[in-house]
Write an enzyme that holds these catalytic residues in place. Structure first.
Site, PDB file in Angstrom:
ATOM      1  N   THR A  92       0.834  -1.195   0.000  1.00  0.00           N
ATOM      2  CA  THR A  92       0.000   0.000   0.000  1.00  0.00           C
ATOM      3  C   THR A  92       0.873   1.252   0.000  1.00  0.00           C
ATOM      4  O   THR A  92       1.878   1.317   0.696  1.00  0.00           O
ATOM      5  CB  THR A  92      -0.927   0.009   1.230  1.00  0.00           C
ATOM      6  OG1 THR A  92      -1.811  -1.097   1.147  1.00  0.00           O
ATOM      7  CG2 THR A  92      -1.733   1.287   1.300  1.00  0.00           C
TER       8      THR A  92
ATOM      9  N   THR B 179      -4.049   1.447  -2.734  1.00  0.00           N
ATOM     10  CA  THR B 179      -3.643   0.055  -2.564  1.00  0.00           C
ATOM     11  C   THR B 179      -4.153  -0.809  -3.698  1.00  0.00           C
ATOM     12  O   THR B 179      -5.246  -0.595  -4.218  1.00  0.00           O
ATOM     13  CB  THR B 179      -4.149  -0.512  -1.230  1.00  0.00           C
ATOM     14  OG1 THR B 179      -3.683  -1.858  -1.098  1.00  0.00           O
ATOM     15  CG2 THR B 179      -5.673  -0.501  -1.141  1.00  0.00           C
TER      16      THR B 179
ATOM     17  N   ASN C  65      -3.877  -4.078  -3.022  1.00  0.00           N
ATOM     18  CA  ASN C  65      -4.070  -5.239  -2.154  1.00  0.00           C
ATOM     19  C   ASN C  65      -2.883  -6.181  -2.260  1.00  0.00           C
ATOM     20  O   ASN C  65      -2.081  -6.262  -1.343  1.00  0.00           O
ATOM     21  CB  ASN C  65      -5.370  -5.972  -2.463  1.00  0.00           C
ATOM     22  CG  ASN C  65      -5.803  -6.875  -1.313  1.00  0.00           C
ATOM     23  OD1 ASN C  65      -5.830  -6.427  -0.163  1.00  0.00           O
ATOM     24  ND2 ASN C  65      -6.137  -8.113  -1.592  1.00  0.00           N
TER      25      ASN C  65
ATOM     26  N   GLU D 217      -8.935  -6.097  -4.718  1.00  0.00           N
ATOM     27  CA  GLU D 217      -9.582  -5.883  -3.423  1.00  0.00           C
ATOM     28  C   GLU D 217     -10.776  -6.810  -3.205  1.00  0.00           C
ATOM     29  O   GLU D 217     -11.364  -6.812  -2.113  1.00  0.00           O
ATOM     30  CB  GLU D 217     -10.036  -4.425  -3.290  1.00  0.00           C
ATOM     31  CG  GLU D 217      -8.892  -3.436  -3.140  1.00  0.00           C
ATOM     32  CD  GLU D 217      -8.102  -3.631  -1.853  1.00  0.00           C
ATOM     33  OE1 GLU D 217      -8.623  -4.264  -0.908  1.00  0.00           O
ATOM     34  OE2 GLU D 217      -6.961  -3.145  -1.779  1.00  0.00           O
TER      35      GLU D 217
ATOM     36  N   ASP E 238     -10.963  -8.715  -0.080  1.00  0.00           N
ATOM     37  CA  ASP E 238     -11.566  -8.243   1.168  1.00  0.00           C
ATOM     38  C   ASP E 238     -12.850  -9.002   1.483  1.00  0.00           C
ATOM     39  O   ASP E 238     -13.330  -8.981   2.616  1.00  0.00           O
ATOM     40  CB  ASP E 238     -11.891  -6.747   1.087  1.00  0.00           C
ATOM     41  CG  ASP E 238     -10.649  -5.884   1.198  1.00  0.00           C
ATOM     42  OD1 ASP E 238      -9.577  -6.436   1.491  1.00  0.00           O
ATOM     43  OD2 ASP E 238     -10.757  -4.667   0.982  1.00  0.00           O
TER      44      ASP E 238
END
Length: 257
Positions: A169, A187, A189, A208, A211
């Site tokens: 990040t 970011t 990731n 992402e 997540d």
């Protein structure tokens, strides 16, 4: 990277008008890019997206009033939960970065992130027990579970294999002579995201989606195990933790957490 500056220009002029941005991207069809990679994103998805104005999550910590992001971001709730647990310790007496201080901080984060992985999601799809997680009595009960000299096995909370997050990040802050400040965190990731560049834009696509969970009970890329509450279904938003400490000290002072 080719197209990156032009892509940023389109973002600036389009602002929150996602549909206009989609039309002004000089024929760069993100729908085609997604489908070429086996994805399902369409221009209609972009056009239907709308920012929601929600009441922030707020809490107090050692003279500071914390204003942070509410769900679908879990960050603000978990930040306040962590601070609530730590508020019962004399961290200054423990010593900055001492073994005792680091121990209780890690344990507070461990307990709070277990709640994040199992109890928080997009409020359009799930019910978030925010009031319970921010209740001082609940935080005190979590604090009571922390041994002063022994780490809590993560396996005793869930069958999660604790992974090591990469340093991928990027954060930068800009302050001008008038005191205006901008903080940006970007970011992907994982390293280089999904390792694909949107043709003609110079923009690396992030991953992402990690997540969320695609299979409840199975660890993600970083070893975190999510439950069905964080399933990746259409329209569900991800989270982060934009926050602002407000206190009597100057903006350049350090906050002892």
């Amino acid at each position: 990277m080719p197209g990156l500056i032009d892509a940023h220009t389109h973002f600036v002029f389009a602002g929150d008008r996602i549909a206009e941005f989609a039309e002004r991207s000089r024929g760069v069809t993100y729908e085609a890019i997604a489908r070429a990679g086996g994805g399902i994103l369409t221009l209609a998805d972009l056009a239907q997206y709308a920012a929601r104005e929600l009441a922030p999550v707020e809490c107090d910590y050692r003279g500071y009033h914390i204003i942070s992001a509410p769900p679908p971001s879990s960050g603000g709730v978990i930040l306040c939960e962590i601070l609530g647990i730590l508020g019962g310790y004399d961290l200054r007496a423990m010593g900055y970065r001492s073994a005792a201080e680091v121990h209780v901080m890690v344990e507070a984060m461990r307990l709070a992130y277990f709640d994040r992985n199992n109890r928080l999601g997009d409020p359009d799809f799930v019910s978030n027990p925010v009031a319970e997680l921010l209740d001082p009595a609940y935080q005190a009960a979590l604090r009571a579970r922390i041994s002063p000299d022994r780490a809590t096995p993560s396996s005793s909370l869930a069958a999660a294999a604790v992974g090591t997050e990469g340093s991928n990040t990027t954060h930068y802050s800009v302050v001008d002579a008038a005191g205006n400040a901008v903080a940006v965190t970007y970011t992907l990731n994982d390293l280089f995201g999904v390792r694909k560049v949107a043709a003609g834009t110079g923009i690396l696509m992030n991953n992402e989606m990690d997540d969320f969970t695609s299979k409840p009970g199975v660890a993600n890329n970083f070893g975190l195990v999510h439950t069905a509450i964080r399933m990746a279904t259409g329209g569900v938003n991800s989270d982060c933790c934009p926050s602002s400490p407000v206190g009597a000290r100057s903006a350049t002072s350090n906050v002892l957490v």
